[in-house]
Each structure stands twice: as C-alpha cells, then as structure tokens.
Scaffold this motif. Structure first.
Motif, PDB file in Angstrom:
ATOM      1  N   THR A   1     -24.450 -32.580  48.701  1.00 29.27           N
ATOM      2  CA  THR A   1     -25.327 -31.776  49.545  1.00 29.27           C
ATOM      3  C   THR A   1     -26.615 -32.528  49.857  1.00 29.27           C
ATOM      4  O   THR A   1     -27.095 -32.541  50.998  1.00 29.27           O
ATOM      5  CB  THR A   1     -25.647 -30.443  48.857  1.00 29.27           C
ATOM      6  OG1 THR A   1     -24.439 -29.733  48.625  1.00 29.27           O
ATOM      7  CG2 THR A   1     -26.570 -29.593  49.714  1.00 29.27           C
TER       8      THR A   1
ATOM      9  N   ALA B   1     -25.928 -35.298  52.329  1.00 26.22           N
ATOM     10  CA  ALA B   1     -25.799 -34.784  53.696  1.00 26.22           C
ATOM     11  C   ALA B   1     -27.168 -34.531  54.320  1.00 26.22           C
ATOM     12  O   ALA B   1     -27.390 -34.818  55.507  1.00 26.22           O
ATOM     13  CB  ALA B   1     -24.966 -33.502  53.689  1.00 26.22           C
TER      14      ALA B   1
ATOM     15  N   ALA C   1     -16.986 -39.767  55.275  1.00 24.36           N
ATOM     16  CA  ALA C   1     -17.777 -39.359  56.441  1.00 24.36           C
ATOM     17  C   ALA C   1     -17.821 -40.468  57.487  1.00 24.36           C
ATOM     18  O   ALA C   1     -17.673 -40.210  58.695  1.00 24.36           O
ATOM     19  CB  ALA C   1     -19.190 -38.982  55.997  1.00 24.36           C
TER      20      ALA C   1
END
Length: 321
Positions: free
Chosen positions: A25, A28, A170
């Motif tokens: 998290t 990100a 990603a």
C-alpha cells in the motif's frame, strides 16, 4: 518443537500478512515520475530487459523476468556472478537492465553495473536506499518503501521481497497495456496447459464436414433420428440454403414424442438456436454452454454458414469445465 498455541500461530500469520500488505500500500502511494520514466525507458528499447539480483533478490528477479517475457516484453534473468564469468556477452546495447538490491551495495552486482555504464545500457535500480552505490549509478531509481521486514529479527528478506515482486508485476502489466498486448498475443505465448486451451479459438476444437449432424427442413424425423444417433452429438442442425435455421435436441424430441415419426425436421426444430462466430475463444463458448445449460454450439462464419460444431465434452476432455 512448536510452542505457540493455535491462536498465537494465526495471530503471527495475520501480523506478517498485514505488514507486507502495508508495504505494498505504501509502495503504491509512493509511485511517481521515476516509475513513469521506467515504463517509458523499458518500452522504448529494441532489445530485451535484463533482470538481475543476488540471493532472495535473484529469485524475485527470475520471476519478474518471466512475467515480463510472458506479457509481451522480451526479458531474461542474468545471474550477476555468471555475468562476471562470461555471461555479460548476453547483454547488448539494445537492452536495458533492471538490477535489484535491497541495500544497493551488493558487491556481486559491480561488474554488471560497470558493464552497463561502459556501454551506455539503460539501468533501472530497485533498492530501498536512494543514496546507495547502485542508486547513484542508475538512470532510474525505483525506491522501495521504508518499512520493516516481517520477521521478528527484522533482517530476513520478507517485506522487501514482497514489495519488489509486486513492483515487478506492476511494471510488467503497465508495459503489457502500453504495448496493447491482448488475448491473441497472450495465446501465442501460452499455448500449453489449461490456460492455453481456454485461449484457443473454437476452430481449434470444433468438428467439421461429414462429422456434423445436419438435416434439411423436409427430412423425416425417422431419418433425422438415425442421423442424430449416428453422429453422436445428441442434436442435429436444420440447414436451409447453407445456413442454420434451427436445431433439434433431446428436449425437442420429448416435446414431440406423440407424433414424432410423422413430422419433419423443420417442424420439430427450435428456431434461432444459440451459436458462436468463428474466432470465439473456447472459454467464451464454454461459458455460454454452461450458462444456457446446453451441450453444443454450432460455429458460423460471417455470412451465417455452418463451419463446425463445438461440444462441451471436447472442453471437458481437455480439463476445462
């Protein structure tokens, strides 16, 4: 010998997952211009992405290279130690390097980094230390979040490797989208196994020609029953002027049982049956058969002509269902 209670074990498992989830998290939320530059750089090269790391980072690097390669970005893992003993010849000026080191000070990476700088090969660093030697040498630095490792000692690569793996995923998916890498390309790279089968088109599995149970509208049902039994699909298509106008299934036979043998195929058939066009994915055809609770679909071309038939048993035999 395990000295923890069941509750304590579960609590520890949850703690580790929570720590690692928090790291992702945080990662990100930290994404920015450097990550955009990395995608631009990787998308512009004409060669391969060389991914390297040592120890646990090496295992992660292998996975990142494999994910890149399977999603349309040519990539290869190169072990830094082997690179120092001749494998640097695998790396060319057309390539780009992703080098992974949590500390940024892994000595085994020195020769690969020096080689990349000498021949102006783009270098992307993934590290937790933006002031490290690796970061200073890199063209783009992707910094991992400053969060603790999940192990009680705080030293075993856990959180850092999870964050690195997630970042690699990603990058691969962002490049996949940037390249317009779609279902057709994915099928080319994944021909084997259940996934490869799901990505096949119906024409790869369908029955054709003389194997198809086809009847003219004026065919007697006495003859129609023979065709249905002989062909073995449990149904028959009614064809007029080369186009499918109806289908006869076991349900149609039961509904017309009283006077079945006095009727024609056109009278018994259900009109406007479900079909699929050429080029349909096997997975889509299977979903339609399951959703409609039917066992087969005729495959039509752009002009509505029958090209084949795919049966649910064909899918089941290949492990789909």
């Amino acid at each position: 010998m395990i000295v923890l209670t069941a509750e304590e074990v579960l609590a520890e498992l949850r703690r580790v997952l929570a720590v690692e989830a928090e790291a992702i998290t945080t990662l990100a939320s930290d994404l920015g211009a450097d990550h955009v530059r990395a995608i631009s750089l990787l998308g512009s090269i004409t060669g391969r992405v060389i991914v390297a790391g040592v120890g646990k980072s090496g295992h992660i690097a292998r996975k990142i290279a494999a994910t890149l390669a399977s999603t349309g970005t040519p990539a290869q893992f190169v072990h830094p130690t082997e690179a120092s003993h001749g494998d640097l010849g695998m790396v060319t000026p057309a390539d780009a390097c992703i080098v992974i080191s949590n500390s940024g000070e892994t000595t085994e990476l020195a020769d690969l980094v020096t080689y990349a700088r000498r021949f102006a090969i783009p270098l992307i660093a993934i590290t937790s230390r933006a002031d490290s030697t690796l970061a200073r040498e890199a063209d783009v630095v992707l910094t991992l979040p400053d969060v603790p490792e999940a192990c009680p000692l705080g030293i075993v690569p856990t959180t850092s490797t999870t964050a690195t793996l997630a970042l690699g995923d990603a990058l691969a998916v962002a490049l996949m989208n940037a390249r317009g890498f779609g279902t057709e390309e994915f099928e080319v790279f994944h021909p084997g196994g259940k996934l490869g089968t799901r990505l096949k088109r119906v024409e790869a599995l369908m029955h054709r020609g003389e194997a198809l149970p086809l009847l003219a509208p004026d065919t007697s049902m006495r003859e129609g029953l023979i065709t249905m039994t002989t062909k073995g699909f449990g149904l028959a298509g009614v064809v007029e002027d080369g186009r499918l106008t109806g289908i006869i299934t076991d349900g149609d036979l039961r509904r017309n049982l009283d006077d079945l043998l006095t009727r024609t195929a056109g009278e018994v058939a259900t009109r406007a049956p479900k079909t699929v066009p050429m080029g349909t994915l096997v997975s889509e055809a299977l979903h339609l058969m399951n959703d409609r609770k039917i066992s087969a679909l005729f495959v039509l071309d752009d002009e509505g002509r029958i090209m084949g038939l795919i049966h649910i048993h064909d899918c089941l035999r290949l492990g789909l269902g």
